[in-house]
Design an enzyme around this catalytic site. Sequence first.
Site, PDB file in Angstrom:
ATOM      1  CG  ASP A 319      -2.002  -1.040   1.137  1.00 10.20           C
ATOM      2  OD1 ASP A 319      -2.333  -1.460   0.009  1.00 10.20           O
ATOM      3  OD2 ASP A 319      -2.536  -1.447   2.188  1.00 10.20           O
ATOM      4  NE  ARG A 350      -3.383   2.784  -4.438  1.00  3.47           N
ATOM      5  CZ  ARG A 350      -3.687   2.284  -3.243  1.00  3.47           C
ATOM      6  NH1 ARG A 350      -2.961   1.297  -2.731  1.00  3.47           N
ATOM      7  NH2 ARG A 350      -4.703   2.771  -2.554  1.00  3.47           N
ATOM      8  NE  ARG A 391      -3.253   2.740   1.251  1.00  5.25           N
ATOM      9  CZ  ARG A 391      -3.537   2.858   2.538  1.00  5.25           C
ATOM     10  NH1 ARG A 391      -3.076   3.891   3.215  1.00  5.25           N
ATOM     11  NH2 ARG A 391      -4.260   1.953   3.165  1.00  5.25           N
TER      12      ARG A 391
END
Length: 439
Positions: A319, A350, A391
């Site tokens: 993460d 991501r 994030r």
Amino acid sequence: MTDHTFIAEPGGALRGCIRVPGDKSISHRAIMFGALADGVTTVTGFLQGEDCLATLRAFRAMGVLIDGPDQGRIVVRGVGLRGLRAPAGPLDMGNSGTSMRLMSGILAGQAFDTVLTGDASLSRRPMRRVTEPLARMGARIKSAAQGTAPLRIRGGQRLTGIDYPLPVASAQVKSCLLLAGLYAEGVTRVTEPAPTRDHTERMLEGFGYPLARESDRTVAVTGGGRLTATDIDVPADISSAAFFLVGASLAPGSDLLLEHVGVNPTRTGVINILRLMGADVEILNPRLAGGEPVADLRVRHAPLRGIRIPETLVPLAIDEFPALFIAAACAEGETVLTGAEELRVKESDRIQVMANGLTALGITAVPTPDGIVIQGGALSGGTVDSHGDHRIAMSFAIAALRAAGPISIRDCANVNTSFPGFVALARSAGLTLREREAA
Ligand code: S3P
């Protein structure tokens, strides 16, 4: 629709002593285990973020009485493994993959039907990784055509334990099967291709459920036991601390203490990777809190260099890559990540979304199918889109510490899924950060 934008002003340093909110993975599990236990479980340090609140609401909808959350304290009145009741409607898991994947394991073993839904991001994420092995155990689950949510789970099925080698290193899949295993006849055994976070295993043991750790990659449970309530002190989330570990490493003059951070060895890849890049992170006062290792982390500015990230560290930092990509962008030389295709199926892709953002800020970042190659350089100011990924939003906010101009980050509302209070805490540590709601 309103857009929630962060505007981070360039420069500054991170100093002082802060405690980031509670660990998301442990908070989810505390509710689940507390609800399914016999007796009353008191949880402190609970993460009051939207993801964990989705789990909390789901158990309330199934008849579990939960007091709070009140300043991180909840009291869960467990109903026992067989005590949940049919909810009145679908259970909305919001943005939370952990809720959906772990709950599907629990719900496959119930006597009643349930439907699990999620937001647009969660409804794109792969669920076959749980529905297929659950079906092998005897569960009946219908998903949408692409194997995605909504998941329609038929109750009243007889589950049988299986021996399952995980095709991907995923703590969510492992945990889903162990939870289903509590309801299965016989032994459910899961073998991972590489070690992943072991909070489920630790919490099973904490709730007095026998667990066989057959090797560092194989774990087994036998159905038919019971969970006994216990109290849980949730440490601060190392995944939230990661933004500050990176930010303080990057910004000259930084010296920051992060208090009571969970440092379970299945989660500390970010520290190891940053240290390989030259970061100055000290682990102080290591101790145990409720079966989980905890420490204070002191991080000071240090020049970083690009590295080839060891693939063995990927699941242990899964993460933290958005934040680590910012570290790579500010490091001297090239950073190469491989073996990380899982990053493409997180709350956003991501790899692509970070590459787009870094490129918009003047950094050479080339995505590959399973990773990225980033050339360290000078970050300019600019506008980036987080694609609703918490994030990614926080990573670009931290990047401003080393940028030449302000960074505007779009679509930041989901920061509340994992890090409520991020803006205020980051400001208290020295980041100049504003929020703007635009129609
Ligand atoms: C989690 C496991 C990881 C992680 C997620 C939380 C958990 O997902 O990315 O944020 O709590 O088990 P995967 O198991 O899909 O890698």
